[in-house]
Motif scaffolding. Structure first.
Motif, PDB file in Angstrom:
ATOM      1  N   ILE A  33      -2.500   8.680  12.866  1.00 19.21           N
ATOM      2  CA  ILE A  33      -1.670   8.718  11.666  1.00 19.21           C
ATOM      3  C   ILE A  33      -1.862  10.040  10.941  1.00 19.21           C
ATOM      4  CG2 ILE A  33      -1.618   6.212  11.342  1.00 19.21           C
ATOM      5  CD1 ILE A  33      -3.916   6.458   9.407  1.00 19.21           C
ATOM      6  N   SER A  34      -0.959  10.330   9.995  1.00 25.96           N
ATOM      7  CA  SER A  34      -1.031  11.572   9.233  1.00 25.96           C
ATOM      8  C   SER A  34      -2.039  11.445   8.096  1.00 25.96           C
ATOM      9  CB  SER A  34       0.357  11.908   8.667  1.00 25.96           C
ATOM     10  OG  SER A  34       0.761  10.900   7.744  1.00 25.96           O
ATOM     11  N   SER A  35      -2.344  12.561   7.445  1.00 24.77           N
ATOM     12  CA  SER A  35      -3.291  12.552   6.331  1.00 24.77           C
ATOM     13  C   SER A  35      -2.748  11.779   5.141  1.00 24.77           C
ATOM     14  CB  SER A  35      -3.620  13.990   5.912  1.00 24.77           C
ATOM     15  OG  SER A  35      -4.316  14.674   6.927  1.00 24.77           O
ATOM     16  N   SER A  36      -1.427  11.865   4.905  1.00 25.18           N
ATOM     17  CA  SER A  36      -0.850  11.142   3.774  1.00 25.18           C
ATOM     18  C   SER A  36      -0.940   9.638   3.986  1.00 25.18           C
ATOM     19  CB  SER A  36       0.606  11.558   3.562  1.00 25.18           C
ATOM     20  OG  SER A  36       1.364  11.387   4.749  1.00 25.18           O
ATOM     21  N   LEU A  37      -0.745   9.170   5.225  1.00 22.76           N
ATOM     22  CA  LEU A  37      -0.871   7.737   5.509  1.00 22.76           C
ATOM     23  C   LEU A  37      -2.334   7.309   5.441  1.00 22.76           C
ATOM     24  CD1 LEU A  37       0.555   5.155   6.191  1.00 22.76           C
ATOM     25  CD2 LEU A  37       0.509   5.786   8.609  1.00 22.76           C
ATOM     26  N   ALA A  38      -3.233   8.188   5.896  1.00 21.28           N
ATOM     27  CA  ALA A  38      -4.666   7.906   5.745  1.00 21.28           C
ATOM     28  C   ALA A  38      -5.041   7.816   4.272  1.00 21.28           C
ATOM     29  CB  ALA A  38      -5.492   8.995   6.436  1.00 21.28           C
ATOM     30  N   GLY A  39      -4.392   8.651   3.437  1.00 23.84           N
ATOM     31  CA  GLY A  39      -4.618   8.575   2.000  1.00 23.84           C
ATOM     32  C   GLY A  39      -4.145   7.259   1.421  1.00 23.84           C
ATOM     33  N   LEU A  40      -3.039   6.719   1.950  1.00 28.14           N
ATOM     34  CA  LEU A  40      -2.563   5.406   1.506  1.00 28.14           C
ATOM     35  C   LEU A  40      -3.560   4.314   1.859  1.00 28.14           C
ATOM     36  CD1 LEU A  40      -0.340   3.551   0.361  1.00 28.14           C
ATOM     37  CD2 LEU A  40       0.671   3.496   2.654  1.00 28.14           C
ATOM     38  N   ILE A  41      -4.138   4.395   3.065  1.00 31.04           N
ATOM     39  CA  ILE A  41      -5.158   3.422   3.462  1.00 31.04           C
ATOM     40  C   ILE A  41      -6.357   3.511   2.526  1.00 31.04           C
ATOM     41  CG2 ILE A  41      -6.826   2.847   5.275  1.00 31.04           C
ATOM     42  CD1 ILE A  41      -4.742   3.677   7.320  1.00 31.04           C
ATOM     43  N   ASP A  42      -6.786   4.718   2.235  1.00 28.12           N
ATOM     44  CA  ASP A  42      -7.894   4.902   1.304  1.00 28.12           C
ATOM     45  C   ASP A  42      -7.543   4.374  -0.085  1.00 28.12           C
ATOM     46  OD1 ASP A  42     -10.541   6.102   0.677  1.00 28.12           O
ATOM     47  OD2 ASP A  42      -9.355   7.393  -0.613  1.00 28.12           O
ATOM     48  N   GLY A  43      -6.278   4.503  -0.464  1.00 26.02           N
ATOM     49  CA  GLY A  43      -5.834   4.010  -1.762  1.00 26.02           C
ATOM     50  C   GLY A  43      -5.631   2.511  -1.808  1.00 26.02           C
ATOM     51  N   GLY A  44      -5.722   1.823  -0.656  1.00 26.68           N
ATOM     52  CA  GLY A  44      -5.591   0.371  -0.650  1.00 26.68           C
ATOM     53  C   GLY A  44      -6.629  -0.292  -1.544  1.00 26.68           C
ATOM     54  N   PHE A  45      -7.810   0.294  -1.618  1.00 19.36           N
ATOM     55  CA  PHE A  45      -8.861  -0.212  -2.503  1.00 19.36           C
ATOM     56  C   PHE A  45      -8.370  -0.250  -3.945  1.00 19.36           C
ATOM     57  CE2 PHE A  45     -12.480   0.340  -5.283  1.00 19.36           C
ATOM     58  CZ  PHE A  45     -13.438  -0.513  -4.756  1.00 19.36           C
ATOM     59  N   ASP A  46      -7.693   0.803  -4.346  1.00 20.44           N
ATOM     60  CA  ASP A  46      -7.225   0.897  -5.728  1.00 20.44           C
ATOM     61  C   ASP A  46      -6.018   0.002  -5.985  1.00 20.44           C
ATOM     62  OD1 ASP A  46      -9.045   3.198  -6.555  1.00 20.44           O
ATOM     63  OD2 ASP A  46      -8.063   4.007  -4.790  1.00 20.44           O
ATOM     64  N   ILE A  47      -5.225  -0.243  -4.939  1.00 19.00           N
ATOM     65  CA  ILE A  47      -4.120  -1.190  -5.092  1.00 19.00           C
ATOM     66  C   ILE A  47      -4.667  -2.576  -5.421  1.00 19.00           C
ATOM     67  CG2 ILE A  47      -2.259  -2.380  -3.862  1.00 19.00           C
ATOM     68  CD1 ILE A  47      -1.745   0.199  -2.347  1.00 19.00           C
ATOM     69  N   GLY A  48      -5.661  -3.026  -4.648  1.00 13.49           N
ATOM     70  CA  GLY A  48      -6.277  -4.322  -4.915  1.00 13.49           C
ATOM     71  C   GLY A  48      -6.908  -4.380  -6.289  1.00 13.49           C
ATOM     72  N   ASN A  49      -7.521  -3.273  -6.695  1.00 14.61           N
ATOM     73  CA  ASN A  49      -8.156  -3.211  -8.005  1.00 14.61           C
ATOM     74  C   ASN A  49      -7.128  -3.345  -9.120  1.00 14.61           C
ATOM     75  OD1 ASN A  49      -9.808  -1.822 -10.307  1.00 14.61           O
ATOM     76  ND2 ASN A  49     -11.251  -2.114  -8.625  1.00 14.61           N
ATOM     77  N   CYS A  50      -6.008  -2.635  -8.972  1.00 13.71           N
ATOM     78  CA  CYS A  50      -4.987  -2.650 -10.024  1.00 13.71           C
ATOM     79  C   CYS A  50      -4.295  -4.005 -10.151  1.00 13.71           C
ATOM     80  CB  CYS A  50      -3.943  -1.570  -9.750  1.00 13.71           C
ATOM     81  SG  CYS A  50      -4.561   0.111  -9.910  1.00 13.71           S
ATOM     82  N   LEU A  51      -4.240  -4.766  -9.063  1.00 13.11           N
ATOM     83  CA  LEU A  51      -3.542  -6.045  -9.094  1.00 13.11           C
ATOM     84  C   LEU A  51      -4.161  -7.022 -10.091  1.00 13.11           C
ATOM     85  CD1 LEU A  51      -2.815  -6.659  -5.286  1.00 13.11           C
ATOM     86  CD2 LEU A  51      -1.165  -6.058  -7.071  1.00 13.11           C
TER      87      LEU A  51
END
Length: 643
Positions: A33-51
């Motif tokens: 995958i690309s770096s931007s998609l890898a960044g989205l995976i890394d940001g999944g933690f923050d998505i769960g946090n914000c929910l």
């Protein structure tokens, strides 16, 4: 006891986060995958946090806070284990289109050299792969499971910080909360130290260790296609998070020693609570309690949103941490591309230098506030001072960049004489134009002239040393070395190492990184104390929760994505799977990478400093009539809030 339990939980939580940061490049390569998609995976933690962060922060403070934290730690462990599961469901890792990892044919027979009679077989192999194996690419969407697991980790982590900090601030002795916060933040740095250290060990292990014969693997950790055992770290961190959740189920909801300076406030709050409880049976509809809670939540949220000093504070912290999150996510990739360091080396240096310096800064920051009894304005100025020093050290990175790598066909011509005007349109040379090479192939070799070639074929090599390690290719006409005869032009498998001058810059870079994170950590406790002191005392948990939600959504989630998208623009060579789909990047324009990477980092910090100046002016204007000690000023804020 609560501080000890929360420290252990923070260690486990930060261990999980650091494992993700240390493995993000490995995950990017493993799933193509690309770096931007890898960044989205890394940001999944923050998505769960914000929910759930706002609801947990507000309603969690009314429930049994230690038990809520324990439940969150348990879910963090489950999420970490879930992240590692795709490894057991996917096929073996194929680091090249020509690699068949299930067989023992990982030899130089797959490394196509410059032989005319291999043209037809090469074309036939490619068409067969595209025709038969395209729809059967294993694990093409398995990255979704890693993303979901990281979201679960984010949900589980939600109550740990806001409920933990508010619990400490409620029941610590007056004037000691800042010191305890400093201890807590410092202890939490143990997690990254351990995480990056074990990440260094696991990065040296091949991803399919225990499943394949390692003697058949021709790449090394220095190769841009190498993938370490990224999944092992998540299993370790998941188990520790589950263990850390146990003590919280045995801790009391409210210790019987409330802070002396707030006994009157607590007493009034208890009376008010008792009155409300006595009125509850008289309500005709029990649903009114829910309505009142929701209404109270909305009014409480509105109360902090109209506080200009609080808003200025969280915006400045948001910008500063956005630069940190984006920078830290790709720091290992930057060191690899800029200085030629492996993921294992980068993880080890981060764990042993940068993270301890940040921890020392956090300890010192909490101690300074307690020792000198700083006022709220003094705390804001101290935070600005530490951020400014960190900013100036960040500027030094522009002078520490190495020159671009010499890669034939990308940055220089194939004969090595002229720099390439564009890495997309470099024509073939006399030395390889008749070799019928597959220009999409990435099997880098280092010539005796110090130039990296994308494959032995593009270097014009006619023969090789066979299956011996290291593999050497001979009779390479593109490799021109003065003083040697043509038959001695050779190249070895792997990219060329960086120069000695670049290596010296790397050591200076590590020193600068340590200083940057020391001063960043120095202001950490200040920001936490300001967050809980600039709002009404009963809104501390909600203020920390809203502050965390904004940081997670704008900083933790968006920063890795737009940092990654910017980094993707500097890629010079993309990999492709058997269907011809774009995968991860093989090599970047390191100079352009560095300028994009640190220009964005420095720009965000500069905007944060501007907001901090405005905040200091606003606080000075409000508290200029009477600036006493830190504890007296804290009571003044409480008194004004009650009025």
């Amino acid at each position: 006891m609560f501080l000890a339990a929360l420290s252990f939980s923070h260690i486990a939580r930060t261990l999980s986060s650091s494992i993700m940061k240390s493995s993000i490049t490995q995950i990017e390569r493993r799933f193509g995958i690309s770096s931007s998609l890898a960044g989205l995976i890394d940001g999944g933690f923050d998505i769960g946090n914000c929910l759930v962060i706002l609801f947990v922060s507000y309603f969690g403070s009314k429930l049994h806070r230690p038990k809520i934290i324990g439940i969150g730690s348990f879910f963090t462990g489950i999420g970490s284990i879930f992240i590692a599961l795709p490894h057991f469901f996917m096929g073996y890792y194929r680091y090249s289109k020509e690699t068949n990892i299930n067989s023992s044919e990982n030899s130089t027979s797959t490394l196509f050299t410059c032989l005319i009679n291999q043209t037809l077989s090469l074309n036939r192999t490619s068409s067969e792969i595209v025709g038969k194996g395209c729809g059967k690419e294993p694990g093409s969407h398995m990255w979704i499971y890693v993303f979901v697991g990281n979201v679960i980790c984010g949900i589980g982590e939600t109550p740990i910080m806001p409920l933990g900090f508010s619990y400490i601030d409620d029941f610590a002795k007056e004037g000691h909360s800042s010191f305890y916060v400093g201890i807590l933040k410092g202890m939490s740095a143990i997690g990254p130290i351990v995480g990056f250290t074990i990440g260094s060990v696991f990065a040296k292990m091949y991803v399919d260790i225990g499943y394949v014969d390692l003697s058949t693997i021709r790449i090394t950790p220095k190769d841009s296609r190498w993938v370490g055992a990224w999944w092992l770290g998540f299993l370790v961190s998941g188990l520790l998070s589950i263990i850390s959740s146990i003590p919280f189920f045995f801790l009391p909801q409210n210790p019987n020693k409330p802070q002396k300076g707030r006994q009157d406030l607590v007493f009034v709050h208890v009376l008010k609570t008792n009155e409300e409880r006595n009125q509850t049976p008289n309500l005709p509809n029990r649903g009114k309690n829910v309505t009142e809670n929701v209404t109270g939540f909305i009014q409480s949220l509105k109360s902090i949103l109209v506080n200009p000093r609080y808003i200025l504070l969280i915006l400045s912290i948001m910008l500063h941490l956005s630069s940190l999150f984006g920078n830290f996510t790709y720091i290992l990739k930057y060191e690899e591309q800029q200085y030629g360091r492996t993921a294992s080396q980068g993880n080890l240096l981060l764990g042993l230098t940068t993270v301890p310096c940040m921890a020392m800064g956090m300890y010192l920051g909490g101690y300074v506030i307690k020792k000198f009894q700083l006022t709220l304005s003094g705390i804001a100025k101290f935070s600005f001072f530490s951020a400014t020093i960190s900013f100036f050290f960040q500027l030094s990175h522009f002078a520490l960049m190495c020159e671009n790598k010499s890669v034939a066909g990308l940055t220089v011509s194939y004969d090595g004489n002229n720099p390439g005007a564009s890495h997309l349109e470099v024509p073939l040379s006399y030395c390889n134009s008749e070799c019928n090479c597959d220009e999409s192939q990435w099997e880098p070799v280092c010539g005796n002239n110090g130039i990296t070639y994308q494959s032995p074929c593009l270097a014009g090599c006619k023969s090789s040393s066979g299956n011996k390690n290291p593999i050497v290719f001979y009779d390479c006409p593109c490799v021109e070395v003065p003083g040697l005869r043509s038959r001695n032009y050779s190249a070895s498998l792997g990219e060329c190492p960086r120069s000695d001058a670049c290596a010296r810059k790397f050591y200076i870079y590590i020193i600068m990184q340590a200083l940057i994170y020391f001063f960043f950590g120095l202001g950490g406790p200040s920001n936490i104390i300001l967050t809980v002191r600039l709002v009404q005392p009963e809104l501390k948990s909600l203020a920390v929760g809203f502050h965390t939600m904004l940081l997670r959504s704008v900083g933790g989630l968006l920063a890795p994505i737009y940092f990654g998208a910017l980094i993707d623009r500097t890629c010079m060579k993309w990999s492709s799977d058997s269907c011809g789909r774009q995968g991860s990047c093989r090599i970047y324009n390191s100079t352009l990478f560095g300028w994009f990477y640190y220009s964005l980092t420095v720009g965000l910090i500069f905007l944060a400093l501007v907001l901090q100046i405005i905040l200091i002016y606003a606080m000075k204007k409000k508290y200029q009539e009477k600036e006493t000690s830190f504890s007296e000023n804290g009571r003044k804020v409480i008194h004004e809030a009650n009025l």
